[in-house]
Design a protein around this motif. Structure first.
Motif, PDB file in Angstrom:
ATOM      1  N   GLU A  15      74.701  50.956  -6.351  1.00  0.00           N
ATOM      2  CA  GLU A  15      74.570  50.828  -7.804  1.00  0.00           C
ATOM      3  C   GLU A  15      73.311  51.503  -8.342  1.00  0.00           C
ATOM      4  OE1 GLU A  15      74.930  46.558  -8.135  1.00  0.00           O
ATOM      5  OE2 GLU A  15      76.949  46.768  -8.965  1.00  0.00           O
ATOM      6  N   TYR A  34      86.103  49.020  -3.232  1.00  0.00           N
ATOM      7  CA  TYR A  34      86.954  49.456  -4.344  1.00  0.00           C
ATOM      8  C   TYR A  34      87.201  48.297  -5.310  1.00  0.00           C
ATOM      9  CZ  TYR A  34      90.951  51.421  -6.837  1.00  0.00           C
ATOM     10  OH  TYR A  34      91.801  51.875  -7.812  1.00  0.00           O
ATOM     11  N   PHE A  37      83.953  47.545  -7.356  1.00  0.00           N
ATOM     12  CA  PHE A  37      83.606  48.513  -8.398  1.00  0.00           C
ATOM     13  C   PHE A  37      84.682  48.645  -9.478  1.00  0.00           C
ATOM     14  CE2 PHE A  37      80.609  49.982  -5.120  1.00  0.00           C
ATOM     15  CZ  PHE A  37      79.457  49.927  -5.876  1.00  0.00           C
ATOM     16  N   MET A  38      85.922  48.314  -9.153  1.00  0.00           N
ATOM     17  CA  MET A  38      86.983  48.364 -10.160  1.00  0.00           C
ATOM     18  C   MET A  38      87.128  47.038 -10.901  1.00  0.00           C
ATOM     19  SD  MET A  38      87.973  51.454 -10.142  1.00  0.00           S
ATOM     20  CE  MET A  38      89.497  51.521 -11.036  1.00  0.00           C
ATOM     21  N   LEU A  58      85.256  57.580  -7.431  1.00  0.00           N
ATOM     22  CA  LEU A  58      84.989  56.604  -8.491  1.00  0.00           C
ATOM     23  C   LEU A  58      83.809  57.103  -9.312  1.00  0.00           C
ATOM     24  CD1 LEU A  58      85.249  53.213  -6.563  1.00  0.00           C
ATOM     25  CD2 LEU A  58      87.003  54.344  -7.913  1.00  0.00           C
ATOM     26  N   ARG A  59      84.009  57.186 -10.623  1.00  0.00           N
ATOM     27  CA  ARG A  59      82.941  57.588 -11.534  1.00  0.00           C
ATOM     28  C   ARG A  59      82.630  56.412 -12.443  1.00  0.00           C
ATOM     29  NH1 ARG A  59      81.877  63.164 -12.490  1.00  0.00           N
ATOM     30  NH2 ARG A  59      83.010  64.421 -10.991  1.00  0.00           N
ATOM     31  N   PRO A  60      81.465  55.809 -12.241  1.00  0.00           N
ATOM     32  CA  PRO A  60      81.122  54.647 -13.063  1.00  0.00           C
ATOM     33  C   PRO A  60      80.815  55.040 -14.500  1.00  0.00           C
ATOM     34  CG  PRO A  60      79.329  55.182 -11.561  1.00  0.00           C
ATOM     35  CD  PRO A  60      80.443  56.133 -11.261  1.00  0.00           C
ATOM     36  N   HIS A  61      81.188  54.177 -15.408  1.00  0.00           N
ATOM     37  CA  HIS A  61      80.814  54.314 -16.815  1.00  0.00           C
ATOM     38  C   HIS A  61      80.478  52.933 -17.345  1.00  0.00           C
ATOM     39  CE1 HIS A  61      84.925  53.089 -17.886  1.00  0.00           C
ATOM     40  NE2 HIS A  61      85.349  53.982 -17.026  1.00  0.00           N
ATOM     41  N   CYS A  65      84.928  51.663 -13.805  1.00  0.00           N
ATOM     42  CA  CYS A  65      84.943  52.944 -13.097  1.00  0.00           C
ATOM     43  C   CYS A  65      86.228  53.693 -13.403  1.00  0.00           C
ATOM     44  CB  CYS A  65      84.870  52.723 -11.586  1.00  0.00           C
ATOM     45  SG  CYS A  65      83.254  52.304 -10.970  1.00  0.00           S
ATOM     46  N   GLU A  66      86.104  54.995 -13.405  1.00  0.00           N
ATOM     47  CA  GLU A  66      87.264  55.878 -13.530  1.00  0.00           C
ATOM     48  C   GLU A  66      87.542  56.382 -12.124  1.00  0.00           C
ATOM     49  OE1 GLU A  66      87.750  60.401 -15.047  1.00  0.00           O
ATOM     50  OE2 GLU A  66      86.675  59.038 -16.366  1.00  0.00           O
ATOM     51  N   GLN A  67      88.816  56.410 -11.733  1.00  0.00           N
ATOM     52  CA  GLN A  67      89.130  56.859 -10.386  1.00  0.00           C
ATOM     53  C   GLN A  67      89.957  58.129 -10.393  1.00  0.00           C
ATOM     54  OE1 GLN A  67      91.946  55.021  -7.808  1.00  0.00           O
ATOM     55  NE2 GLN A  67      92.963  53.931  -9.472  1.00  0.00           N
TER      56      GLN A  67
END
Length: 120
Positions: A15, A34, A37-38, A58-61, A65-67
């Motif tokens: 993180e 997974y 984070f999701m 995985l792209r955190p926002h 997260c966007e996968q």
């Protein structure tokens, strides 16, 4: 539960990191990370689909997260190459439920103290 506790420090490090990270691990570890984070509930973590030969990006926002999934080697390509079909370690919820039911039934089959069982 023990694995979750052991992953806690790694998750904190992940993180804090601002650079891309590649995690190479067993499917069970990937499922736990997974799910965390999701934002999935802990009881769903064992049933998350983590396919073999696939990189999950995985792209955190701000709100999760966007996968994006990148298939490195499809099943068809792998079978053409002469390799056996992969066997995943993903547990099936129905099998897990039936196993739990069997354990529950066995728990009540005997009426002795587990710390002092009778000799058979």
């Amino acid at each position: 539960m023990d694995v979750t506790l052991r992953l806690e420090t790694i998750v904190h490090d992940i993180e804090r990191t601002r650079e891309p990270i590649l995690i190479v691990a067993h499917q069970g570890i990937h499922r736990l990370l997974y799910a965390y984070f999701m934002g999935l509930p802990r009881d769903q973590a064992p049933y998350v689909s983590i396919p073999l030969n696939t990189v999950i990006e995985l792209r955190p926002h701000a709100y999760g997260c966007e996968q994006k999934r990148h298939v490195l080697l499809s099943k068809e390509e792998m079978l053409k190459d002469g390799q056996d079909e992969p066997i995943t370690s993903m547990p099936m919820k129905e099998l897990a439920d039936s196993a739990n039911n069997r354990v529950e039934k066995k728990k009540h089959a005997y009426s002795f103290d587990i710390m002092n069982p009778p000799s058979f």
